[in-house]
Design a protein around this motif. Sequence first.
Motif, PDB file in Angstrom:
ATOM      1  N   ASP A   2     -51.203  13.283   3.904  1.00 36.35           N
ATOM      2  CA  ASP A   2     -52.574  13.010   4.331  1.00 36.35           C
ATOM      3  C   ASP A   2     -53.568  13.060   3.174  1.00 36.35           C
ATOM      4  O   ASP A   2     -54.602  12.412   3.220  1.00 36.35           O
ATOM      5  CB  ASP A   2     -52.999  13.990   5.423  1.00 36.35           C
ATOM      6  N   LYS A   3     -53.238  13.803   2.126  1.00 33.46           N
ATOM      7  CA  LYS A   3     -54.137  13.891   0.974  1.00 33.46           C
ATOM      8  C   LYS A   3     -54.214  12.566   0.217  1.00 33.46           C
ATOM      9  O   LYS A   3     -55.143  12.347  -0.550  1.00 33.46           O
ATOM     10  CB  LYS A   3     -53.686  15.005   0.028  1.00 33.46           C
ATOM     11  N   LEU A   4     -53.248  11.694   0.427  1.00 35.46           N
ATOM     12  CA  LEU A   4     -53.254  10.389  -0.238  1.00 35.46           C
ATOM     13  C   LEU A   4     -54.180   9.377   0.446  1.00 35.46           C
ATOM     14  O   LEU A   4     -54.545   8.380  -0.152  1.00 35.46           O
ATOM     15  CB  LEU A   4     -51.837   9.806  -0.278  1.00 35.46           C
ATOM     16  N   GLN A   5     -54.519   9.650   1.699  1.00 42.12           N
ATOM     17  CA  GLN A   5     -55.353   8.722   2.471  1.00 42.12           C
ATOM     18  C   GLN A   5     -56.642   8.405   1.724  1.00 42.12           C
ATOM     19  O   GLN A   5     -57.331   9.290   1.250  1.00 42.12           O
ATOM     20  CB  GLN A   5     -55.676   9.319   3.847  1.00 42.12           C
ATOM     21  N   ASN A   6     -56.930   7.123   1.606  1.00 38.54           N
ATOM     22  CA  ASN A   6     -58.148   6.592   0.982  1.00 38.54           C
ATOM     23  C   ASN A   6     -58.244   6.845  -0.523  1.00 38.54           C
ATOM     24  O   ASN A   6     -59.303   6.652  -1.100  1.00 38.54           O
ATOM     25  CB  ASN A   6     -59.402   7.118   1.682  1.00 38.54           C
ATOM     26  N   LYS A   7     -57.158   7.262  -1.156  1.00 39.80           N
ATOM     27  CA  LYS A   7     -57.144   7.353  -2.619  1.00 39.80           C
ATOM     28  C   LYS A   7     -56.885   5.958  -3.166  1.00 39.80           C
ATOM     29  O   LYS A   7     -56.463   5.057  -2.443  1.00 39.80           O
ATOM     30  CB  LYS A   7     -56.043   8.306  -3.101  1.00 39.80           C
ATOM     31  N   SER A   8     -57.121   5.790  -4.447  1.00 43.15           N
ATOM     32  CA  SER A   8     -56.888   4.496  -5.081  1.00 43.15           C
ATOM     33  C   SER A   8     -55.997   4.648  -6.304  1.00 43.15           C
ATOM     34  O   SER A   8     -56.058   5.657  -7.009  1.00 43.15           O
ATOM     35  CB  SER A   8     -58.204   3.864  -5.529  1.00 43.15           C
ATOM     36  N   ILE A   9     -55.184   3.623  -6.523  1.00 41.87           N
ATOM     37  CA  ILE A   9     -54.366   3.526  -7.726  1.00 41.87           C
ATOM     38  C   ILE A   9     -54.546   2.111  -8.253  1.00 41.87           C
ATOM     39  O   ILE A   9     -54.233   1.132  -7.556  1.00 41.87           O
ATOM     40  CB  ILE A   9     -52.878   3.796  -7.423  1.00 41.87           C
ATOM     41  N   ASP A  10     -55.076   2.005  -9.474  1.00 38.70           N
ATOM     42  CA  ASP A  10     -55.313   0.689 -10.080  1.00 38.70           C
ATOM     43  C   ASP A  10     -56.074  -0.247  -9.129  1.00 38.70           C
ATOM     44  O   ASP A  10     -55.672  -1.377  -8.886  1.00 38.70           O
ATOM     45  CB  ASP A  10     -53.996   0.043 -10.511  1.00 38.70           C
ATOM     46  N   LYS A  11     -57.138   0.237  -8.561  1.00 38.54           N
ATOM     47  CA  LYS A  11     -58.015  -0.518  -7.661  1.00 38.54           C
ATOM     48  C   LYS A  11     -57.359  -0.916  -6.332  1.00 38.54           C
ATOM     49  O   LYS A  11     -57.870  -1.750  -5.615  1.00 38.54           O
ATOM     50  CB  LYS A  11     -58.568  -1.764  -8.363  1.00 38.54           C
ATOM     51  N   ARG A  12     -56.220  -0.306  -6.024  1.00 42.54           N
ATOM     52  CA  ARG A  12     -55.575  -0.535  -4.726  1.00 42.54           C
ATOM     53  C   ARG A  12     -55.734   0.716  -3.897  1.00 42.54           C
ATOM     54  O   ARG A  12     -55.461   1.818  -4.348  1.00 42.54           O
ATOM     55  CB  ARG A  12     -54.094  -0.839  -4.904  1.00 42.54           C
ATOM     56  N   HIS A  13     -56.163   0.549  -2.660  1.00 46.68           N
ATOM     57  CA  HIS A  13     -56.399   1.687  -1.781  1.00 46.68           C
ATOM     58  C   HIS A  13     -55.113   2.058  -1.042  1.00 46.68           C
ATOM     59  O   HIS A  13     -54.360   1.195  -0.611  1.00 46.68           O
ATOM     60  CB  HIS A  13     -57.510   1.371  -0.777  1.00 46.68           C
ATOM     61  N   ILE A  14     -54.892   3.342  -0.900  1.00 46.53           N
ATOM     62  CA  ILE A  14     -53.731   3.850  -0.182  1.00 46.53           C
ATOM     63  C   ILE A  14     -54.117   4.104   1.266  1.00 46.53           C
ATOM     64  O   ILE A  14     -55.150   4.709   1.542  1.00 46.53           O
ATOM     65  CB  ILE A  14     -53.218   5.157  -0.822  1.00 46.53           C
ATOM     66  N   SER A  15     -53.279   3.648   2.157  1.00 45.74           N
ATOM     67  CA  SER A  15     -53.478   3.891   3.573  1.00 45.74           C
ATOM     68  C   SER A  15     -52.220   4.573   4.115  1.00 45.74           C
ATOM     69  O   SER A  15     -51.119   4.044   3.968  1.00 45.74           O
ATOM     70  CB  SER A  15     -53.715   2.569   4.307  1.00 45.74           C
ATOM     71  N   VAL A  16     -52.391   5.739   4.701  1.00 48.22           N
ATOM     72  CA  VAL A  16     -51.273   6.484   5.266  1.00 48.22           C
ATOM     73  C   VAL A  16     -51.297   6.295   6.780  1.00 48.22           C
ATOM     74  O   VAL A  16     -52.325   6.495   7.416  1.00 48.22           O
ATOM     75  CB  VAL A  16     -51.369   7.988   4.910  1.00 48.22           C
ATOM     76  N   ALA A  17     -50.150   5.909   7.337  1.00 51.03           N
ATOM     77  CA  ALA A  17     -50.066   5.704   8.786  1.00 51.03           C
ATOM     78  C   ALA A  17     -48.768   6.315   9.298  1.00 51.03           C
ATOM     79  O   ALA A  17     -47.741   6.241   8.631  1.00 51.03           O
ATOM     80  CB  ALA A  17     -50.103   4.218   9.113  1.00 51.03           C
ATOM     81  N   ARG A  18     -48.845   6.922  10.448  1.00 51.33           N
ATOM     82  CA  ARG A  18     -47.648   7.422  11.116  1.00 51.33           C
ATOM     83  C   ARG A  18     -47.262   6.376  12.154  1.00 51.33           C
ATOM     84  O   ARG A  18     -48.040   6.097  13.066  1.00 51.33           O
ATOM     85  CB  ARG A  18     -47.926   8.767  11.763  1.00 51.33           C
ATOM     86  N   ILE A  19     -46.079   5.826  11.980  1.00 49.67           N
ATOM     87  CA  ILE A  19     -45.667   4.700  12.814  1.00 49.67           C
ATOM     88  C   ILE A  19     -44.531   5.130  13.726  1.00 49.67           C
ATOM     89  O   ILE A  19     -43.501   5.621  13.250  1.00 49.67           O
ATOM     90  CB  ILE A  19     -45.249   3.506  11.928  1.00 49.67           C
ATOM     91  N   GLY A  20     -44.710   4.946  15.004  1.00 45.24           N
ATOM     92  CA  GLY A  20     -43.684   5.298  15.976  1.00 45.24           C
ATOM     93  C   GLY A  20     -42.821   4.115  16.370  1.00 45.24           C
ATOM     94  O   GLY A  20     -41.698   4.277  16.809  1.00 45.24           O
ATOM     95  N   ASN A  21     -43.334   2.902  16.187  1.00 44.52           N
ATOM     96  CA  ASN A  21     -42.609   1.694  16.562  1.00 44.52           C
ATOM     97  C   ASN A  21     -41.957   1.095  15.319  1.00 44.52           C
ATOM     98  O   ASN A  21     -42.649   0.613  14.429  1.00 44.52           O
ATOM     99  CB  ASN A  21     -43.588   0.699  17.184  1.00 44.52           C
ATOM    100  N   PRO A  22     -40.625   1.083  15.236  1.00 44.13           N
ATOM    101  CA  PRO A  22     -39.936   0.571  14.051  1.00 44.13           C
ATOM    102  C   PRO A  22     -40.274  -0.880  13.709  1.00 44.13           C
ATOM    103  O   PRO A  22     -40.168  -1.282  12.564  1.00 44.13           O
ATOM    104  CB  PRO A  22     -38.452   0.698  14.409  1.00 44.13           C
ATOM    105  N   ARG A  23     -40.721  -1.654  14.672  1.00 39.35           N
ATOM    106  CA  ARG A  23     -41.075  -3.055  14.399  1.00 39.35           C
ATOM    107  C   ARG A  23     -42.291  -3.178  13.484  1.00 39.35           C
ATOM    108  O   ARG A  23     -42.477  -4.177  12.831  1.00 39.35           O
ATOM    109  CB  ARG A  23     -41.342  -3.797  15.705  1.00 39.35           C
ATOM    110  N   LYS A  24     -43.109  -2.143  13.430  1.00 44.03           N
ATOM    111  CA  LYS A  24     -44.314  -2.176  12.602  1.00 44.03           C
ATOM    112  C   LYS A  24     -44.053  -1.763  11.156  1.00 44.03           C
ATOM    113  O   LYS A  24     -44.941  -1.826  10.331  1.00 44.03           O
ATOM    114  CB  LYS A  24     -45.392  -1.278  13.217  1.00 44.03           C
ATOM    115  N   LEU A  25     -42.831  -1.363  10.849  1.00 43.50           N
ATOM    116  CA  LEU A  25     -42.502  -0.938   9.492  1.00 43.50           C
ATOM    117  C   LEU A  25     -42.506  -2.094   8.498  1.00 43.50           C
ATOM    118  O   LEU A  25     -42.692  -1.895   7.308  1.00 43.50           O
ATOM    119  CB  LEU A  25     -41.133  -0.247   9.466  1.00 43.50           C
ATOM    120  N   ALA A  26     -42.307  -3.304   8.982  1.00 45.13           N
ATOM    121  CA  ALA A  26     -42.224  -4.472   8.101  1.00 45.13           C
ATOM    122  C   ALA A  26     -43.512  -4.703   7.315  1.00 45.13           C
ATOM    123  O   ALA A  26     -43.481  -5.299   6.249  1.00 45.13           O
ATOM    124  CB  ALA A  26     -41.887  -5.717   8.922  1.00 45.13           C
TER     125      ALA A  26
END
Length: 107
Positions: A2-26
Amino acid sequence: MDKLQNKSIDKRHISVARIGNPRKLAGCQVILFSKSVSGSLSSLLSNLPSQPILTLADSPNAISHGIMINMSLINEKIIFEINLGIVRKSGLDISSKLLQLATKVHQ
């Protein structure tokens, strides 16, 4: 994680999500599989599209199920092993510096 949420690396934003549906992993670029799904790792990985998605886990024997990087905590220190064959098959590259830090590199 959760500490990574909304951090940036080389102008790219990190989004952390907890996914329960395996179809959304793609839609992910990196997936961390927790110990709670260690029993179904093989089926979850087999359903991922053949895209360059970095897979991480923290479960014993996750490498043998097709995880790219498996982490363990030993003496309050995170160590990891890398399945280089799976990484290359996905089209990703691992830096030589990261490979040197790994406790084991599987071909």
